[in-house]
Design a protein around this motif. Structure first.
Motif, short mmCIF file in Angstrom:
data_model
loop_
_atom_site.label_atom_id
_atom_site.label_comp_id
_atom_site.label_asym_id
_atom_site.label_seq_id
_atom_site.Cartn_x
_atom_site.Cartn_y
_atom_site.Cartn_z
N THR A 1 0.84 -1.20 0.00
CA THR A 1 0.00 0.00 0.00
C THR A 1 0.87 1.25 0.00
O THR A 1 0.62 2.20 -0.75
CB THR A 1 -0.90 0.02 1.25
OG1 THR A 1 -1.40 -1.27 1.46
CG2 THR A 1 -2.02 0.99 1.08
N VAL A 2 1.90 1.24 0.85
CA VAL A 2 2.75 2.42 0.95
C VAL A 2 3.49 2.65 -0.36
O VAL A 2 3.55 3.77 -0.88
CB VAL A 2 3.73 2.26 2.12
CG1 VAL A 2 4.78 3.33 2.08
CG2 VAL A 2 2.98 2.32 3.43
N LEU A 3 4.03 1.57 -0.92
CA LEU A 3 4.74 1.70 -2.19
C LEU A 3 3.82 2.29 -3.25
O LEU A 3 4.19 3.19 -4.00
CB LEU A 3 5.25 0.34 -2.67
CG LEU A 3 6.47 -0.24 -1.98
CD1 LEU A 3 6.82 -1.57 -2.60
CD2 LEU A 3 7.63 0.71 -2.10
N ALA A 4 2.59 1.76 -3.30
CA ALA A 4 1.67 2.23 -4.32
C ALA A 4 1.29 3.68 -4.09
O ALA A 4 1.19 4.47 -5.02
CB ALA A 4 0.42 1.36 -4.34
N SER A 5 1.10 4.05 -2.81
CA SER A 5 0.60 5.40 -2.55
C SER A 5 1.71 6.43 -2.72
O SER A 5 1.43 7.59 -3.02
CB SER A 5 0.01 5.48 -1.16
OG SER A 5 1.04 5.48 -0.19
N LEU A 6 2.97 6.04 -2.51
CA LEU A 6 4.05 7.01 -2.76
C LEU A 6 4.17 7.29 -4.25
O LEU A 6 4.60 8.36 -4.65
CB LEU A 6 5.38 6.47 -2.24
CG LEU A 6 5.68 6.72 -0.79
CD1 LEU A 6 7.01 6.11 -0.43
CD2 LEU A 6 5.70 8.19 -0.48
N TYR A 7 3.82 6.34 -5.06
CA TYR A 7 3.75 6.47 -6.50
C TYR A 7 5.06 6.96 -7.12
O TYR A 7 5.26 8.15 -7.31
CB TYR A 7 2.62 7.40 -6.91
CG TYR A 7 2.26 7.21 -8.36
CD1 TYR A 7 2.12 5.94 -8.86
CD2 TYR A 7 2.10 8.28 -9.20
CE1 TYR A 7 1.82 5.75 -10.18
CE2 TYR A 7 1.79 8.10 -10.52
CZ TYR A 7 1.65 6.83 -11.01
OH TYR A 7 1.36 6.64 -12.32
N PHE A 8 5.90 6.02 -7.38
CA PHE A 8 7.16 6.38 -8.03
C PHE A 8 7.25 5.68 -9.37
O PHE A 8 6.57 4.70 -9.62
CB PHE A 8 8.34 5.95 -7.15
CG PHE A 8 8.24 4.53 -6.71
CD1 PHE A 8 8.69 3.50 -7.52
CD2 PHE A 8 7.67 4.21 -5.49
CE1 PHE A 8 8.58 2.20 -7.13
CE2 PHE A 8 7.56 2.89 -5.10
CZ PHE A 8 8.01 1.89 -5.92
N ILE A 9 8.07 6.24 -10.23
CA ILE A 9 8.36 5.61 -11.51
C ILE A 9 9.83 5.26 -11.49
O ILE A 9 10.68 6.06 -11.11
CB ILE A 9 8.07 6.58 -12.67
CG1 ILE A 9 6.63 7.03 -12.63
CG2 ILE A 9 8.39 5.94 -14.00
CD1 ILE A 9 5.63 5.96 -12.86
#
Lengths: 163, 387, 353, 99
Positions: free
Chosen positions: B373-381
């Motif tokens: 969830t955290v990885l997705a919400s930080l939203y990085f490319i």
């Protein structure tokens, strides 16, 4: 009755082999899986005896829950993939002697007492009869078992808790 | 908590039994990535687990390093735009604008108003398409598959628009120093207006489908809280920082490259700083971007799209740092020019790199599903991290 | 001809056993494929505006499922080098076996039921529903075997999650059924169907008395728990593809993966069938009895199964996934107390009336 | 069927269980061996019940099953507790209280 006898000996052979593997195999997970075989064989024997209900209780409680708990416990305590050599201690011969002594005594007693008693199955036991028995004749033990389960539940929770 | 670091043979069992350890059942080192769906790319997280709880997380980056900073030293300025729009490949148009802006500033060239307006429109469109993917992807990462397809479907509309204007869906390479490659095609403005109305609808849809879902809220609220000051000190920027309550937007607060001050818009902040806040802020910003585009389309000036620019572009000697509010956060280019056709040195400040630097702090003590969830919400490319 | 449906097959127990086995072996994969095709491919595509599964073959993408099947079969069967090979190979078979065993007691007509003696509509095993729930718990063993034998950390975590989840949700599943059993007075599925068919609502026998009306709480609990037993969203943490990639199935390819797939959808089929039988009246239509019921029974049951399965898959495509602790909290703090209260109320009412 | 078939099978299983309890070094396996013994007991009870043509044996077997489940629950909690503190699942290691 021939068919039942054949079935009995097949199941019994499987159970005996499984039981031996449970106590001798070097892989913990395999031991638990062999135990599944023994328990399933036990359920099959119950069905042979026309006692359906307890057979399926055996499946749902033992195979569905107890074995799963075993496997769970094994895997939580780091299940090793490869066989461990140190699963048995050096009490093999005393253990064997004790087991043989006990099983021998039991077998002798059984043969002596019920030498050629036959099981005559008339009809399978209906679930209704069990319900009647449990809630009429054995109500107090039933309640006691219920309290015991509750105590076990609370005990397990208390022990597994963080603090 | 730290009993895993101690050799069990070195201390007596009694001493350990007095320690207040949790149901510590043998810690396990789990490699999340480099090939893992949650890292959308090749980020690797070395996670030490106790049961399902993370004790320690180390992001390992560099699997996608393509050396763009070095490559720029061997290219001319017009060639570099093709490189930089591959950094954050989801909002590639937004990557070009600050670089071109920096070069223009060094050369003292001003792009024409129409060109600036079109740049703004396309930048915001890149923001919408990136955020739509986020809105769907976040749903996917917490387990709902439907939002992802809705996100992709709606993103397709904006990508079609970008393609019809620039000729490239992903890598437009549409900016030139002093203006744009070419003007908008006929009928584009009307089409764009329709699509933006569709985007407003789709934002409502996401609000209902994802944000209103009790399970989604249970999964995201209170998870991965970034305190405002800590986030700022780690260099977190963009929507991630605004979700922590810091009202800081380079479109308004920075040196504007684009005519944002000529339209009505506002920024959104959220007090919580958790994953849900980040989702909320991005959803509002998507909607606001669509509104901004509608306004920009109303005010779109006529005129040429290219200012007077010398044939061979040579940037005079000097150095400059230009930053802009990209979809993922602050993106900056530091350019040193020695007067040649290409830059002497380019340093790229990318948003994701700073955003993920907070991960080791953020992931401590949470559960594996929350890591995702955290990885997705930080939203990085990934391209934005490794460059 | 109706002998065939009633499984009163002349020719001794060998022939009977063979034909019955063939029927079960055939029906489960067909059921799984029907559910997979209708819901996974078509309904999902419509709900999610998906293009891919609607394309192959022309009309509505009818070829997609066949194409998937071909793909699975021609894939290489990979067994990881570190795997425990025998256990690894056995695991999918055990999962599928549990599905097959469950199907056996599902009645599709007054005489059309696979298992048990047949005596005037009293076919089936005496402990019917209890048997089905008991054998359904066998699949946990298969899942744990798969997760452990793969020698993969993701698979192990997935298997542990699956075990914790399946144990936790077996309780509400069984307890939800108890209400129905109390009301019907029998555990035999056939008996439960008859109780619903011949029941009356305040003296009116127009629609019989499907237990969904009186046992709605039980139905809701059963559906939630079945969803968890099937490891479908919102309870799909064991296979959570965004976290654990595919959980315990991560190392399986080709045919063995297909086994898990068939197991999953076949189990969904059977659970839908159980829910239809327990709460919607199964194969029965009120006032339709005798020989004709053997013929239309399977069709009625199928329609009801599809209805229930629609609910299951609707939830599957709409919800995100819960976290492990939230799942356990839901089971222990909500479902189990509610189901216990349900049993209490049902029992009290049963005694009162 | 002879009653003795079942009784001898159960005697065999019980003996195996005893052997396992004595020789196994992993606590979970000791518990598994105990389960073997309990299954042996159950087979006995059910066989006697079938011989006497009533369900009493079955009822007792049910009680045994319940108690077995409780035993495993508590037992595994203890195993995990020991493992957590001693990093070992060997029952011989849990000898702190022995003095």
């Amino acid at each position: 009755m021939v068919a039942q006898n054949v079935a009995f000996w097949i199941f019994a052979a499987f159970m005996a082999a499984g039981a031996i593997r449970v106590v001798t195999t070097d892989n913990i997970v395999h031991a638990a899986l062999w135990l599944v075989l023994v328990l399933a064989g036990g359920a099959a024997q119950f069905i042979l005896l026309g006692q359906e209900f307890v057979a399926w209780v055996q499946v749902i409680v033992y195979i569905g829950a107890v074995i799963v708990l075993f496997l769970f416990g094994i895997m939580l305590t780091r299940a090793p993939m490869e066989a461990e050599e140190k699963l048995n201690n050096n009490l093999r011969w005393p253990g064997l002697a004790a087991a043989l002594l006990f099983a021998g005594t039991l077998a002798w007693a059984f043969l002596d007492q019920w030498g050629s008693d036959k099981i005559k199955l008339t009809k399978p036991v209906r679930t209704k009869e069990i319900g009647d028995l449990v809630f009429r004749g054995y109500l107090v033990p039933f309640e006691v078992v219920g309290v015991l389960l509750l105590a076990a539940l609370i005990g397990a929770v208390v022990m597994a808790r963080k603090d | 908590m730290t009993s895993f670091e101690v050799d069990p043979k070195l201390y007596s069992p009694l001493a350990d039994s007095q320690l207040n350890v949790e149901l510590d059942t043998g810690d396990m080192i789990l490699n999340i990535g480099p090939q893992h769906p949650a890292t959308h790319g090749t980020l690797r997280l070395v996670v030490r687990l106790d049961g399902e709880r993370v004790i320690k997380a180390d992001p390992v980056i560099g699997y996608m390093h393509r050396g763009y900073e070095k490559l720029t030293e061997y290219r001319t300025y017009p060639q570099i735009t093709t490189l930089v729009n591959r950094i954050d490949w989801l909002s590639s148009f937004a990557n070009e604008v600050p670089f071109i802006g920096a070069a223009e500033k060094l050369m003292n060239i001003e792009a024409t108003p129409r060109a600036l307006y079109i740049r703004t429109i396309l930048t915001e469109m890149a923001r919408i398409s990136t955020f739509l993917l986020f809105l769907g992807e976040m749903g996917l990462q917490v387990g709902a598959i439907t939002p992802a397809f809705f996100g992709f479907r709606d993103r397709e509309y904006t990508l079609n628009l970008i393609e019809s204007a620039t000729g490239g869906r992903f890598h437009p390479n549409y900016n030139r120093i002093g203006g744009l490659k070419e003007d908008l095609p006929w009928g584009w403005v009307a089409e764009c207006r329709n699509t933006m109305k569709k985007m407003l609808d789709s934002c409502d849809e996401f609000e209902d489908l994802v944000m209103g879902n009790p399970i989604f809220q249970a999964r995201t609220r209170g998870i991965g809280i970034i305190p405002a000051e800590l986030g700022a000190s780690y260099g977190v920027s963009g929507s991630n920082l605004r979700a922590s309550g810091v009202d800081w937007d380079l479109r308004r607060d920075g040196e504007p490259l684009l005519p944002y001050n000529e339209i009505e818009w506002k920024t959104f902040t959220h007090q919580d700083g958790d994953s849900f806040a980040r989702y909320w802020v991005r959803l509002q910003e998507t909607r606001e971007s669509a509104r901004m585009i509608l306004q920009l389309l109303e005010q779109l000036p006529a005129g040429p799209i290219m200012a007077k620019v010398p044939r061979i572009i040579k940037v005079p000697e000097g150095e400059i740092y230009v930053n802009a509010e990209n979809p993922l956060g602050e993106m900056g280019y530091y350019i040193i020019s020695k007067g040649a056709t290409g830059p002497f040195r380019v340093k790229i400040r990318t948003a994701s790199f700073s955003n993920v630097s907070i991960l080791p702090w953020l992931l401590q003590g949470i559960y594996v599903p929350d890591v995702i969830t955290v990885l997705a919400s930080l939203y990085f490319i990934l391209g934005d991290i490794d460059r | 001809m109706s002998h065939l449906l009633a499984f009163d097959i002349p020719g001794g127990w060998g022939t009977t056993l063979g034909i019955k086995t063939l029927i079960v072996m055939g029906l489960i994969p067909v059921g799984a494929l029907v559910l997979g095709y209708t819901f996974l491919l078509k309904m999902m595509s419509h709900m999610q505006s998906r293009v891919g599964p609607m394309d192959p073959g022309g009309f509505h993408g009818w070829f997609q499922l066949i194409g998937d099947g071909i793909k699975f079969i021609q894939k290489e069967d990979i067994i990881p080098a570190g795997a425990d090979k025998r256990v690894f190979k056995m695991a999918p078979a055990i999962v599928v076996m549990s599905t097959f065993l469950m199907f056996v007691v599902l009645p599709a007509g007054p005489n059309a039921v696979v298992a048990g003696a047949l005596h005037k509509g009293q076919g089936g095993i005496d402990v019917g529903i209890f048997y089905a729930l008991a054998v359904s718990s066998l699949s946990v063993i298969g899942v744990l075997m798969a997760g452990w034998a793969s020698s993969n950390k993701y698979a192990l975590i997935g298997a542990l999650r699956a075990a914790a989840q399946l144990i936790a949700y077996e309780l509400p599943l069984v307890l939800a059924v108890v209400g129905v059993v109390v009301q019907a007075g029998t555990m035999n599925l056939q008996g439960i169907v008859f109780a619903q068919q011949q029941g009356k609502i305040f003296g009116w026998s127009g629609i019989g008395s499907p237990f969904i009306l009186t046992q709605f709480v039980g139905f809701a609990l059963f559906m939630v728990a079945a969803q968890a037993e099937l490891t479908q969203p919102p309870f799909d943490m064991p296979v959570a593809e965004s976290e654990l990639v595919a959980g315990y199935m991560v190392e399986y390819t080709g045919f063995r993966f297909l086994f898990f797939f068939i197991g999953e959808f076949g189990t969904a089929f059977v659970y839908a069938g159980l829910a239809a039988t327990l709460f919607l009246g199964g194969w029965s239509i009120p006032h339709v009895n005798g020989e004709i019921a053997n013929w239309i029974g399977p069709i009625v049951l199928f329609v009801k199964i599809m209805l229930v399965a629609f609910l299951m898959f609707w939830a599957r495509f709409s919800y995100p996934r819960l976290r492990e602790d939230q799942l356990q909290a839901l089971a222990w703090k909500w479902l189990i107390p509610i189901s216990l209260i349900n049993i209490l109320v049902t029992g009290a009412l049963k005694v009162a009336f | 069927m002879l009653l003795n078939q079942f009784l001898l099978l159960s005697a065999f299983l019980f003996g195996t269980g005893i052997y396992g309890v004595i020789t196994r070094k992993h606590t979970v396996l000791v518990l598994a061996s105990v389960e073997l013994m309990l299954v042996a007991v159950n087979i006995n009870m059910v066989a006697f019940g079938a011989t006497l043509n009533n369900a009493v044996g079955q009822v007792f077997a049910l009680f045994v099953l319940t108690i077995a489940a409780a035993e495993v629950g508590v037992g595994l909690a203890i195993v995990l507790l020991i493992y957590r503190n001693l990093r070992s699942a060997n029952p011989d290691d849990a000898s702190v209280l022995k003095g």
